[in-house]
Scaffold this motif. Structure first.
Motif, PDB file in Angstrom:
ATOM      1  N   LYS A  55       0.820  -1.203   0.000  1.00  0.00           N
ATOM      2  CA  LYS A  55       0.000   0.000   0.000  1.00  0.00           C
ATOM      3  C   LYS A  55       0.858   1.259   0.000  1.00  0.00           C
ATOM      4  O   LYS A  55       0.527   2.258  -0.642  1.00  0.00           O
ATOM      5  CB  LYS A  55      -0.949  -0.001   1.195  1.00  0.00           C
TER       6      LYS A  55
ATOM      7  N   SER B  26       1.973   1.975  -3.631  1.00  0.00           N
ATOM      8  CA  SER B  26       0.947   1.709  -4.646  1.00  0.00           C
ATOM      9  C   SER B  26       1.105   2.580  -5.893  1.00  0.00           C
ATOM     10  O   SER B  26       0.714   2.176  -6.984  1.00  0.00           O
ATOM     11  CB  SER B  26      -0.452   1.898  -4.052  1.00  0.00           C
ATOM     12  N   SER B  27       1.719   3.748  -5.753  1.00  0.00           N
ATOM     13  CA  SER B  27       1.867   4.649  -6.902  1.00  0.00           C
ATOM     14  C   SER B  27       2.865   4.135  -7.935  1.00  0.00           C
ATOM     15  O   SER B  27       2.867   4.601  -9.085  1.00  0.00           O
ATOM     16  CB  SER B  27       2.309   6.037  -6.435  1.00  0.00           C
TER      17      SER B  27
ATOM     18  N   THR C 112      -4.628   0.152 -11.088  1.00  0.00           N
ATOM     19  CA  THR C 112      -5.555   1.198 -10.653  1.00  0.00           C
ATOM     20  C   THR C 112      -5.961   0.982  -9.197  1.00  0.00           C
ATOM     21  O   THR C 112      -5.761  -0.095  -8.629  1.00  0.00           O
ATOM     22  CB  THR C 112      -6.822   1.204 -11.522  1.00  0.00           C
ATOM     23  N   ASP C 113      -6.563   2.004  -8.610  1.00  0.00           N
ATOM     24  CA  ASP C 113      -7.035   1.905  -7.226  1.00  0.00           C
ATOM     25  C   ASP C 113      -8.069   0.791  -7.085  1.00  0.00           C
ATOM     26  O   ASP C 113      -8.061   0.041  -6.098  1.00  0.00           O
ATOM     27  CB  ASP C 113      -7.639   3.230  -6.766  1.00  0.00           C
TER      28      ASP C 113
ATOM     29  N   PHE D 215      -6.371  -2.537  -7.203  1.00  0.00           N
ATOM     30  CA  PHE D 215      -5.679  -2.776  -5.941  1.00  0.00           C
ATOM     31  C   PHE D 215      -6.638  -3.331  -4.906  1.00  0.00           C
ATOM     32  O   PHE D 215      -6.326  -4.297  -4.200  1.00  0.00           O
ATOM     33  CB  PHE D 215      -5.053  -1.468  -5.447  1.00  0.00           C
ATOM     34  N   GLU D 216      -7.830  -2.752  -4.826  1.00  0.00           N
ATOM     35  CA  GLU D 216      -8.850  -3.238  -3.883  1.00  0.00           C
ATOM     36  C   GLU D 216      -9.278  -4.662  -4.243  1.00  0.00           C
ATOM     37  O   GLU D 216      -9.488  -5.496  -3.349  1.00  0.00           O
ATOM     38  CB  GLU D 216     -10.040  -2.297  -3.899  1.00  0.00           C
TER      39      GLU D 216
END
Length: 212
Positions: free
Chosen positions: A154, A157-158, A202-203, A206-207
């Motif tokens: 986390k 993550s970028s 992407t976010d 990731f989720e």
């Protein structure tokens, strides 16, 4: 370097060598049944692509394989000077069909290498390609230690990249949504991603991957 210190702290063996004009460093246990870290360097400089894969092949400080060669080309195409490879499992076993769940059990020493490699300042790109079995291992590890997961992925993550995020069609996962990151050379179609660019995760993805 940080990996040299980790090898020393964990009483592991650091080997150096070269293959095809590319220098290599690798960290093994005493009987070389486990590999914790691999570096391939072709130029001086501080930009590194770090790949987090499923488990090590027989690639080493003084030898390579097609997956390592593939990742070297990806790294070169992004202006990197070196490649780091760490794995969800440190067990050297080739293809996933040769591995069982026990070989993906949590191992603190291995996760120390993963967390340090992904967080390293020189790691400008962190490529994730651990496949379905690696994804299952990741989720088991995450359940065991959510803080370690957060600090490992986390927080970076970028700079996470992949080829794709896929939903498992395995019948074992029919009652749940299991998403995973494909290996760069899938067993049934090893050339599938050869000419495809890697992309940011992407976010939402990731989720989906980490259930968070």
């Amino acid at each position: 370097m940080w990996f040299e210190k980790l090898a020393d702290d964990n009483q592991l063996s650091l080997k150096t060598g070269d293959y095809a004009s590319i220098s290599g460093k690798a960290v093994f246990n005493a009987n070389r049944s486990r590999r914790y870290f691999l570096e391939k360097r072709w130029a001086p400089g501080g930009n590194v692509l770090t790949a987090v894969m499923m488990n090590p092949s027989n690639a080493a400080h003084n030898q390579t394989d097609k997956t390592v060669e593939h990742l070297i080309e990806v790294a070169k195409n992004h202006g990197c000077h070196a490649l780091y490879i760490v794995n969800v499992s440190s067990f050297i076993g080739g293809t996933s069909s040769k591995l069982n769940n026990a070989q993906f059990d949590f191992e603190l020493a291995n996760w120390t290498f993963i967390s340090n490699a992904t967080a390293a300042a020189e790691s400008s790109i962190v490529f994730l390609g651990w496949g379905l079995k690696g994804q299952q291992g990741i989720l088991r590890h995450q359940k065991r230690d959510a803080t370690l997961f957060k600090n490992t992925f986390k927080n970076v993550s970028s700079k996470l990249f992949c080829y794709d995020v896929l939903k498992s069609l395995d019948k074992k996962n029919i009652n749940k949504s299991m998403y995973y990151l494909p290996h760069p050379r899938p067993q049934l179609d090893s050339e599938k991603y050869r000419f495809m660019p890697i992309r940011h995760i992407t976010d939402l993805e990731f989720e989906q991957l980490f259930n968070c």
